[in-house]
Design a protein around this motif. Structure first.
Motif, PDB file in Angstrom:
ATOM      1  N   GLN A  44       0.824  -1.208   0.000  1.00  0.00           N
ATOM      2  CA  GLN A  44       0.000   0.000   0.000  1.00  0.00           C
ATOM      3  C   GLN A  44       0.860   1.262   0.000  1.00  0.00           C
ATOM      4  O   GLN A  44       0.551   2.233  -0.700  1.00  0.00           O
ATOM      5  CB  GLN A  44      -0.938  -0.033   1.207  1.00  0.00           C
ATOM      6  CG  GLN A  44      -1.960  -1.165   1.126  1.00  0.00           C
ATOM      7  CD  GLN A  44      -2.696  -1.392   2.428  1.00  0.00           C
ATOM      8  OE1 GLN A  44      -2.231  -1.027   3.509  1.00  0.00           O
ATOM      9  NE2 GLN A  44      -3.874  -2.004   2.352  1.00  0.00           N
ATOM     10  N   ALA A  45       1.935   1.244   0.792  1.00  0.00           N
ATOM     11  CA  ALA A  45       2.820   2.406   0.852  1.00  0.00           C
ATOM     12  C   ALA A  45       3.487   2.653  -0.497  1.00  0.00           C
ATOM     13  O   ALA A  45       3.590   3.796  -0.961  1.00  0.00           O
ATOM     14  CB  ALA A  45       3.876   2.208   1.935  1.00  0.00           C
ATOM     15  N   ILE A  46       3.922   1.587  -1.141  1.00  0.00           N
ATOM     16  CA  ILE A  46       4.527   1.724  -2.469  1.00  0.00           C
ATOM     17  C   ILE A  46       3.486   2.237  -3.464  1.00  0.00           C
ATOM     18  O   ILE A  46       3.763   3.101  -4.296  1.00  0.00           O
ATOM     19  CB  ILE A  46       5.133   0.382  -2.920  1.00  0.00           C
ATOM     20  CG1 ILE A  46       6.379   0.073  -2.071  1.00  0.00           C
ATOM     21  CG2 ILE A  46       5.488   0.404  -4.406  1.00  0.00           C
ATOM     22  CD1 ILE A  46       6.960  -1.299  -2.310  1.00  0.00           C
ATOM     23  N   GLY A  47       2.257   1.713  -3.356  1.00  0.00           N
ATOM     24  CA  GLY A  47       1.182   2.186  -4.225  1.00  0.00           C
ATOM     25  C   GLY A  47       0.924   3.671  -4.059  1.00  0.00           C
ATOM     26  O   GLY A  47       0.566   4.360  -5.020  1.00  0.00           O
ATOM     27  N   ALA A  48       1.123   4.178  -2.830  1.00  0.00           N
ATOM     28  CA  ALA A  48       0.920   5.596  -2.556  1.00  0.00           C
ATOM     29  C   ALA A  48       2.152   6.428  -2.876  1.00  0.00           C
ATOM     30  O   ALA A  48       2.182   7.631  -2.607  1.00  0.00           O
ATOM     31  CB  ALA A  48       0.535   5.784  -1.091  1.00  0.00           C
TER      32      ALA A  48
END
Length: 364
Positions: free
Chosen positions: A278-282
């Motif tokens: 999720q962090a990478i996606g953001a």
């Protein structure tokens, strides 16, 4: 026209990242998918119940809890003799044990799991080791990440071992990513505020930043758990720089990720850690301990984040200070994460599973 591969998944409960994968698999023309869950939801789960798709079903049954372990027992188990491949997870579940003993000789069975945790001591440890022997009945193991793959290869050297990390829908995290860094730089942690997640280490490292004169903010999202006790050990000056946003539903998480400039997951142990996806996606640079399975697959140190030795406060502090004092590194790492996110879609994960199914059915 080639017949579809009939695939049956048995999973513990409908978690968002598995739902995303199953949705992608259901759209693959090569696959005829059926999914059975051992329970609809867990009282301790952060995920609300959602309507099931036509290929999803809940098995009747119950579970027994022993510490952090949950032992499921289900009945009215469907016949899977017409399936081409069966996939199961949770080797300590009694239902998984029964299914593997009944079906493994008739249908290729794949165990799907994170790295096996170290066995407990005493009776529980003996039970864990005994139950793990059931994996010898599998045709293959789908390990969730490189670290899990290495673990299973060592434990089961004669088995086919595939590496298939978790893939989840990152669309809402990737939408409208803000430019980074901002002032003050915001560090995000998302998860339970417990020792296993390394929150105590993060708080100490953040205190070191503030005491050294860095201008930063720490945003904490997740269940409160041990947080009040941990905050009591910090100076007031540091606490003023910390915001606790509480537990948030999955739908609300993207807005908190968008408030951040850095993401930290200092877990002492995390078999995977979907928050890294999720962090990478953001578009966030990700800093995590080497106890986080996802870090070994998704983070390229010095490019889209960094990995520090498990429990090493000095190293975590040094990495954070380096980012804060050289903010251009945040901008570059953020761009790398945005690029990396394009490789993490459920459709890509579904393709990996299709490759596994095709290989196993050819062998069969």
């Amino acid at each position: 026209m080639r017949a579809k591969i009939k695939v049956v998944f048995y999973s513990i409960l409908p978690s968002p990242y598995q739902i995303d994968l199953f949705s992608a698999l259901s759209q693959c023309s090569e696959i005829d998918l059926t999914v059975y869950y051992f329970e609809p939801a867990c009282a301790d789960s952060p995920w609300p119940e959602k309507p099931l798709q036509s290929y999803e079903h809940i098995l009747p049954g119950f579970h027994l809890a022993w510490g952090l372990s949950r032992f499921h027992f289900n009945w009215h188990l469907p016949s899977t003799t017409q399936a081409d491949v069966v996939v199961l997870n949770g080797y300590m579940n009694l239902t998984t044990q029964i299914l593997l003993r009944l079906q493994a000789k008739k249908v290729p069975c794949v165990f799907w799991g994170e790295k096996m945790v170290a066995s407990s001591q005493g009776i529980k440890g003996t039970i864990q080791k005994y139950l793990a022997q059931i994996l010898n009945h599998c045709s293959a193991i789908a390990a969730i990440g490189k670290i899990a793959q290495q673990d299973y290869q060592q434990r089961f050297p004669n088995k086919l071992i595939f590496n298939i990390p978790y893939y989840c829908d990152l669309t809402n995290f990737s939408k409208n990513c803000p430019p980074r860094p901002r002032n003050p730089i915001t560090i995000l942690f998302c998860g339970q505020m417990i020792a296993r997640k390394g929150v105590d280490i993060l708080l100490e490292a953040f205190n070191n930043l503030i005491q050294s004169g860095c201008d930063a903010r720490l945003l904490l999202v997740g269940r409160e758990a041990e947080l009040p006790q941990l905050l009591k050990t910090l100076p007031e000056k540091t606490c003023q720089k910390i915001e606790y946003a509480g537990f948030q539903s999955p739908e609300n998480l993207p807005q908190f990720f968008h408030q951040a400039d850095l993401f930290v997951l200092p877990s002492r142990y995390d078999g995977w850690g979907v928050v890294v996806n999720q962090a990478i996606g953001a578009g966030l640079p990700v800093i995590c301990s080497d106890g986080v399975g996802a870090g070994h697959d998704l983070i390229k140190p010095g490019e889209n984040g960094d990995i520090f030795p498990n429990g090493n406060l000095e190293k975590l502090t040094a990495i954070l200070i380096n980012y804060l004092r050289h903010s251009d590194k945040i901008k570059l790492a953020s761009l790398e994460s945005i690029q990396k996110a394009t490789e993490l879609s459920p459709a890509i994960g579904a393709k990996k599973w299709v490759d596994v199914f095709e290989k196993l059915t050819k062998i069969g």
